[in-house]
Design a protein around this motif. Structure first.
Motif, PDB file in Angstrom:
ATOM      1  N   ILE A 113      21.940 -11.500  -1.198  1.00  0.00           N
ATOM      2  CA  ILE A 113      20.823 -11.389  -2.015  1.00  0.00           C
ATOM      3  C   ILE A 113      21.186 -12.148  -3.252  1.00  0.00           C
ATOM      4  CG2 ILE A 113      18.445 -10.472  -2.682  1.00  0.00           C
ATOM      5  CD1 ILE A 113      18.556 -11.160   0.093  1.00  0.00           C
ATOM      6  N   ALA A 114      20.661 -13.370  -3.754  1.00  0.00           N
ATOM      7  CA  ALA A 114      20.859 -13.764  -5.199  1.00  0.00           C
ATOM      8  C   ALA A 114      20.408 -12.808  -6.010  1.00  0.00           C
ATOM      9  CB  ALA A 114      20.528 -15.075  -5.199  1.00  0.00           C
ATOM     10  N   GLY A 115      20.989 -12.756  -7.195  1.00  0.00           N
ATOM     11  CA  GLY A 115      20.384 -11.740  -8.243  1.00  0.00           C
ATOM     12  C   GLY A 115      20.904 -10.546  -8.260  1.00  0.00           C
ATOM     13  N   THR A 116      20.640  -9.800  -7.130  1.00  0.00           N
ATOM     14  CA  THR A 116      21.025  -8.588  -6.882  1.00  0.00           C
ATOM     15  C   THR A 116      22.559  -8.386  -6.496  1.00  0.00           C
ATOM     16  OG1 THR A 116      20.316  -8.143  -4.640  1.00  0.00           O
ATOM     17  CG2 THR A 116      18.831  -7.717  -6.335  1.00  0.00           C
ATOM     18  N   GLN A 117      23.201  -9.440  -5.852  1.00  0.00           N
ATOM     19  CA  GLN A 117      24.236  -9.630  -5.272  1.00  0.00           C
ATOM     20  C   GLN A 117      24.654  -8.706  -4.163  1.00  0.00           C
ATOM     21  OE1 GLN A 117      25.413 -12.315  -5.895  1.00  0.00           O
ATOM     22  NE2 GLN A 117      25.161 -12.861  -8.185  1.00  0.00           N
ATOM     23  N   ARG A 118      23.396  -8.058  -3.281  1.00  0.00           N
ATOM     24  CA  ARG A 118      23.410  -7.346  -2.275  1.00  0.00           C
ATOM     25  C   ARG A 118      24.060  -8.126  -1.116  1.00  0.00           C
ATOM     26  NH1 ARG A 118      19.291  -5.586   1.854  1.00  0.00           N
ATOM     27  NH2 ARG A 118      17.805  -7.074   0.562  1.00  0.00           N
ATOM     28  N   LEU A 119      25.395  -7.549  -0.645  1.00  0.00           N
ATOM     29  CA  LEU A 119      25.890  -8.161   0.656  1.00  0.00           C
ATOM     30  C   LEU A 119      25.131  -7.931   1.815  1.00  0.00           C
ATOM     31  CD1 LEU A 119      28.729  -9.733   1.029  1.00  0.00           C
ATOM     32  CD2 LEU A 119      29.587  -7.567   1.517  1.00  0.00           C
ATOM     33  N   LEU A 120      25.076  -8.855   2.589  1.00  0.00           N
ATOM     34  CA  LEU A 120      24.479  -8.847   3.642  1.00  0.00           C
ATOM     35  C   LEU A 120      25.438  -8.998   4.744  1.00  0.00           C
ATOM     36  CD1 LEU A 120      21.360 -11.133   3.035  1.00  0.00           C
ATOM     37  CD2 LEU A 120      21.330  -8.640   3.114  1.00  0.00           C
ATOM     38  N   TRP A 121      26.406 -10.175   4.502  1.00  0.00           N
ATOM     39  CA  TRP A 121      27.178 -10.618   5.652  1.00  0.00           C
ATOM     40  C   TRP A 121      28.609 -11.166   5.089  1.00  0.00           C
ATOM     41  CZ3 TRP A 121      29.612 -15.040   6.920  1.00  0.00           C
ATOM     42  CH2 TRP A 121      29.978 -15.444   8.341  1.00  0.00           C
ATOM     43  N   THR A 122      29.516 -10.830   5.715  1.00  0.00           N
ATOM     44  CA  THR A 122      31.244 -11.325   5.172  1.00  0.00           C
ATOM     45  C   THR A 122      31.985 -11.779   6.176  1.00  0.00           C
ATOM     46  OG1 THR A 122      32.682 -10.965   3.492  1.00  0.00           O
ATOM     47  CG2 THR A 122      32.019  -9.059   4.673  1.00  0.00           C
ATOM     48  N   LYS A 123      32.827 -12.684   6.020  1.00  0.00           N
ATOM     49  CA  LYS A 123      33.886 -12.964   6.957  1.00  0.00           C
ATOM     50  C   LYS A 123      35.221 -13.361   6.050  1.00  0.00           C
ATOM     51  CE  LYS A 123      32.184 -12.545  10.934  1.00  0.00           C
ATOM     52  NZ  LYS A 123      32.603 -11.404  12.025  1.00  0.00           N
TER      53      LYS A 123
END
Length: 182
Positions: A113-123
């Motif tokens: 989520i841009a701004g908050t930098q909350r990570l939703l998914w990663t590989k």
């Protein structure tokens, strides 16, 4: 006549969005505060032994996709972020996309989520020379933007690509389940 998967929810429908990068960035923009930028291209990436040779949409070298080029002057750990248009609050929408992570020194692909930098998914790492399907459920009580963040690995053989981004109403299907839609 057939119907499938009809949902009724209170309130306005969240925006349905689709971007295949065939004609433009579709309203997605490079984050000017990141270390470098995503590039829209067709055919193979510039680095040998890394990246796709075709886009996902058409499966040919005439189609377009976006990617991060990890050759010099980029260095390990640098980040490029591509930010979506602004979306209204959503109880749950499914972000769907295709990604390509091929090369011996792949870094990471993150969805935030841009701004908050909350990570939703990663590989991370080398996932082979093929397009893969990714999806993640996004929810927000406020307006929001999504960011695709590419992180440079240990060398120039670490290009990461993204294509066919869509945002559709409702949560994503559970991992391991299949409704044969995708």
């Amino acid at each position: 006549i057939s119907l499938d998967e009809i949902f009724l929810t209170d309130g306005e429908c969240p925006p349905t969005d689709w971007c295949d990068f065939e004609t433009s960035f579709c309203g997605w923009i490079n984050d000017t505060t990141s270390d470098f930028y995503w590039t829209r291209t067709q055919k193979a990436t510039d680095s040998i032994g890394t990246g796709p040779t075709t886009d996902h949409t058409t499966g040919t070298d005439r189609g377009y996709y976006i990617y991060i080029e990890t050759s010099s002057p980029q260095i390990r750990g640098q980040k490029a972020r591509l930010i979506s248009p602004m979306y209204t609050q959503a109880s749950s929408v499914c972000l769907k996309f295709h990604y390509h992570m091929y090369g011996p020194s792949i870094g990471s692909l993150n969805v935030l989520i841009a701004g908050t930098q909350r990570l939703l998914w990663t590989k991370s790492g080398n996932l082979g020379n093929r397009w893969r399907y990714g999806h993640v459920t996004v929810s927000s009580n406020d307006q929001y933007q999504i960011a695709f963040e590419g992180v440079v690995g240990s060398s120039f053989q670490g290009d990461i690509a993204v294509d066919d981004i869509s945002l559709v109403n409702g949560p994503c299907e559970e991992e391991g389940s299949c409704n044969f839609e995708d």
